[in-house]
Scaffold this motif. Structure first.
Motif, short mmCIF file in Angstrom:
data_model
loop_
_atom_site.label_atom_id
_atom_site.label_comp_id
_atom_site.label_asym_id
_atom_site.label_seq_id
_atom_site.Cartn_x
_atom_site.Cartn_y
_atom_site.Cartn_z
N GLY A 52 -4.23 -35.95 13.58
CA GLY A 52 -4.44 -34.54 13.21
C GLY A 52 -6.07 -34.13 13.22
N VAL A 53 -6.47 -33.72 14.39
CA VAL A 53 -7.86 -33.44 14.56
C VAL A 53 -8.18 -31.91 13.84
CG1 VAL A 53 -9.83 -33.23 16.26
CG2 VAL A 53 -8.18 -34.72 16.55
N TYR A 54 -7.28 -31.05 14.26
CA TYR A 54 -7.17 -29.70 13.72
C TYR A 54 -8.61 -28.79 13.65
CZ TYR A 54 -2.66 -31.72 11.67
OH TYR A 54 -1.64 -32.03 11.57
N THR A 55 -9.23 -28.54 14.96
CA THR A 55 -10.50 -27.91 15.12
C THR A 55 -10.11 -26.41 15.39
OG1 THR A 55 -10.38 -28.20 17.51
CG2 THR A 55 -11.42 -30.03 15.90
N GLY A 56 -11.21 -25.73 15.27
CA GLY A 56 -11.14 -24.47 15.77
C GLY A 56 -10.00 -23.46 14.94
N ILE A 98 -1.07 -22.98 13.12
CA ILE A 98 0.02 -23.86 12.33
C ILE A 98 0.68 -23.01 11.31
CG2 ILE A 98 0.56 -25.97 11.23
CD1 ILE A 98 -1.55 -27.38 12.88
N ALA A 99 -0.12 -22.34 10.55
CA ALA A 99 0.48 -21.69 9.62
C ALA A 99 1.47 -20.40 10.06
CB ALA A 99 -0.60 -21.02 8.60
N THR A 102 -1.05 -38.68 11.02
CA THR A 102 -1.32 -39.84 10.19
C THR A 102 -2.78 -39.43 9.74
OG1 THR A 102 -2.29 -41.29 11.73
CG2 THR A 102 0.04 -41.02 11.85
N ASN A 103 -3.32 -40.48 8.98
CA ASN A 103 -4.64 -40.40 8.30
C ASN A 103 -5.63 -41.05 9.35
OD1 ASN A 103 -3.32 -42.78 7.74
ND2 ASN A 103 -4.09 -42.85 5.60
N THR A 104 -5.58 -41.34 10.50
CA THR A 104 -6.44 -41.76 11.26
C THR A 104 -7.79 -40.85 11.24
OG1 THR A 104 -5.51 -40.76 13.16
CG2 THR A 104 -4.96 -43.10 13.07
N VAL A 105 -7.56 -39.74 11.23
CA VAL A 105 -8.31 -38.47 11.11
C VAL A 105 -8.40 -37.97 9.83
CG1 VAL A 105 -9.53 -36.49 11.60
CG2 VAL A 105 -8.55 -37.88 13.49
N LEU A 106 -9.33 -37.98 8.85
CA LEU A 106 -9.44 -37.39 7.21
C LEU A 106 -8.80 -35.91 7.77
CD1 LEU A 106 -9.84 -37.87 4.41
CD2 LEU A 106 -12.33 -37.21 4.94
N VAL A 107 -7.84 -35.53 6.90
CA VAL A 107 -7.46 -33.99 6.86
C VAL A 107 -7.62 -33.64 5.15
CG1 VAL A 107 -5.45 -32.45 7.07
CG2 VAL A 107 -5.48 -34.49 8.38
N SER A 108 -8.47 -32.71 5.26
CA SER A 108 -8.92 -32.17 3.88
C SER A 108 -7.89 -31.53 3.32
CB SER A 108 -10.31 -31.31 3.90
OG SER A 108 -9.94 -30.08 4.75
N GLU A 109 -7.92 -31.48 1.78
CA GLU A 109 -7.04 -30.84 0.89
C GLU A 109 -7.17 -29.47 1.23
OE1 GLU A 109 -4.70 -32.07 -0.95
OE2 GLU A 109 -5.44 -33.91 -0.62
N GLU A 110 -8.33 -28.68 1.68
CA GLU A 110 -8.54 -27.35 2.04
C GLU A 110 -7.63 -27.16 3.45
OE1 GLU A 110 -11.99 -24.30 3.06
OE2 GLU A 110 -12.34 -26.46 3.16
N LYS A 111 -7.49 -27.93 4.12
CA LYS A 111 -6.69 -27.58 5.47
C LYS A 111 -5.41 -27.64 5.15
CE LYS A 111 -9.84 -29.13 9.06
NZ LYS A 111 -10.26 -30.02 10.21
N ILE A 112 -4.98 -28.53 4.09
CA ILE A 112 -3.63 -28.85 3.76
C ILE A 112 -3.07 -27.34 3.14
CG2 ILE A 112 -2.09 -30.01 2.65
CD1 ILE A 112 -3.47 -32.47 3.30
N ALA A 127 -2.61 -24.26 5.42
CA ALA A 127 -1.59 -24.41 6.30
C ALA A 127 -0.08 -23.90 5.75
CB ALA A 127 -1.47 -26.12 6.72
N ASP A 128 -0.25 -23.40 4.63
CA ASP A 128 0.82 -22.76 4.11
C ASP A 128 1.82 -23.81 3.88
OD1 ASP A 128 2.33 -20.68 2.81
OD2 ASP A 128 3.09 -19.87 4.67
N GLY A 129 1.74 -25.11 3.55
CA GLY A 129 2.72 -26.06 2.95
C GLY A 129 3.14 -26.88 4.26
N LYS A 130 2.63 -26.61 5.58
CA LYS A 130 3.32 -27.01 6.76
C LYS A 130 2.56 -28.25 7.01
CE LYS A 130 5.07 -22.66 8.55
NZ LYS A 130 4.87 -21.86 10.02
#
Length: 330
Positions: free
Chosen positions: A265-269, A275-276, A286-296, A299-302
């Motif tokens: 989950g690279v989630y750039t730009g 996604i929201a 998966t957590n191969t890439v760090l997904v910040s709490e801010e991004k989570i 994304a409106d719970g998705k």
């Protein structure tokens, strides 16, 4: 014969100590790997000077150790690569017995061929740099292009997240076998087929046509998704542009619910905003890439993040003890 010649050579049969260190890109994953191994995360530090140069330093002895350095190639990618190269070089200089580069996300795997004039095959170039720095082995997960494995002259253990994604899909619905696993393009069909087999579910694929060197458009759906729960699987999500197209065509063909599962989950730009607003129930990575709490939160719970630390811990344990890593794929 002299007395010296008669002496029995000293042989130390003790196994080299297992030491796991982390770069700055994904320390939580490295810490989780160590928790699964039951060992502390090794002590090291990285500093950046005012001129943007890095310095890395190990704060404990590495002599004759079996060293594993965890570093994912996430933003800033160039800094992540340079830090890993310096950590490998410093470990070899500190008399490490063996150094394994643990790269959960090898971003330059997308650059695997010369598909345009006057470009670098960066996937091979980075592989050369890692080997030149002194890496004796590489451990990674879900390469975008599996042939990148062949760019290395040192052993490469290529892990899969298929079992984690399949288990997650199974937990999301009452009966995953009634669903359909959808590959967003022909390059993803093998991965999708493997997950469909694990779920005992159906299989479908989006047929795409190339409009230009940089643009690809969906053309048709191969398979039936009407009235079905659809599980879209891919290796990564970057800007989520391709994901929007895949979800749109699945919805047009009558898909009932849509779940998405990717390894990275690279989630750039604009990815998080897209996604929201996307017509899916959930997007899991998966957590191969760090997904910040801010991004989570944005994304409106998705968004969901799945843990692959046990997979890496088991692989590291088997590499260290000389056991087969391929047995973990089952």
């Amino acid at each position: 014969m002299t007395d010296t010649a008669k002496q029995t050579p000293i042989v130390d049969n003790r196994r080299s100590p297992l030491l796991v260190f982390s770069g700055q890109s994904n320390r939580p994953l490295a810490q989780s790997i160590c928790d699964n191994l039951g060992i502390p995360l090794g002590k090291s530090s990285t500093e950046k000077f005012t001129n943007d140069n890095l310095i890395v330093r190990y704060e404990e002895s590495l002599r004759e150790g079996d060293i594993f350095i965890v570093q994912t190639f996430s933003t800033p990618v160039s800094d992540s690569i340079m830090e890993l190269l310096m950590m490998i070089d410093a470990a070899k200089s500190a008399s490490a017995g063996r150094v394994t580069a643990v790269i959960p996300y090898y971003s330059y795997a997308r650059s695997d061929k010369k598909d345009s004039p006057r470009i670098s095959i960066a996937g091979r170039l980075v592989a050369d740099l890692l080997q030149e720095a002194g890496a004796d082995r590489v451990l990674t997960m879900t390469l975008h292009a599996p042939q990148v494995h062949g760019f290395f002259k040192v052993p490469v253990d290529h892990l899969s997240a298929d079992s984690v994604l399949a288990q997650h899909f199974r937990s999301c619905v009452d009966d995953a076998s009634q669903g359909v696993v959808l590959a967003p393009d022909a390059g993803s069909i093998k991965r999708a087929a493997g997950i469909a087999h694990r779920l005992d579910a159906g299989l479908a694929m989006v047929d795409k046509q190339r409009i230009s060197d940089t643009e690809v458009s969906p053309r048709a759906m191969i398979g039936d998704v009407e009235g079905k729960t659809v599980f879209i699987v891919d290796d990564e999500i970057s800007t989520a542009g391709s994901l929007i197209e895949t979800v749109d065509i699945a919805r047009k063909m009558g898909a009932r619910d849509v779940y998405v599962g990717v390894t990275h989950g690279v989630y750039t730009g604009p990815a998080i905003e897209r996604i929201a607003a996307l017509g899916v129930t959930q997007v899991a990575s998966t957590n191969t890439v760090l997904v910040s709490e801010e991004k989570i939160a944005q994304a409106d719970g998705k968004l969901a993040v799945l843990d692959v630390a046990p997979h890496f811990a088991n692989a590291i344990r088997n590499i260290h003890t000389g056991e087969s890593v391929s047995t973990l794929f089952n």
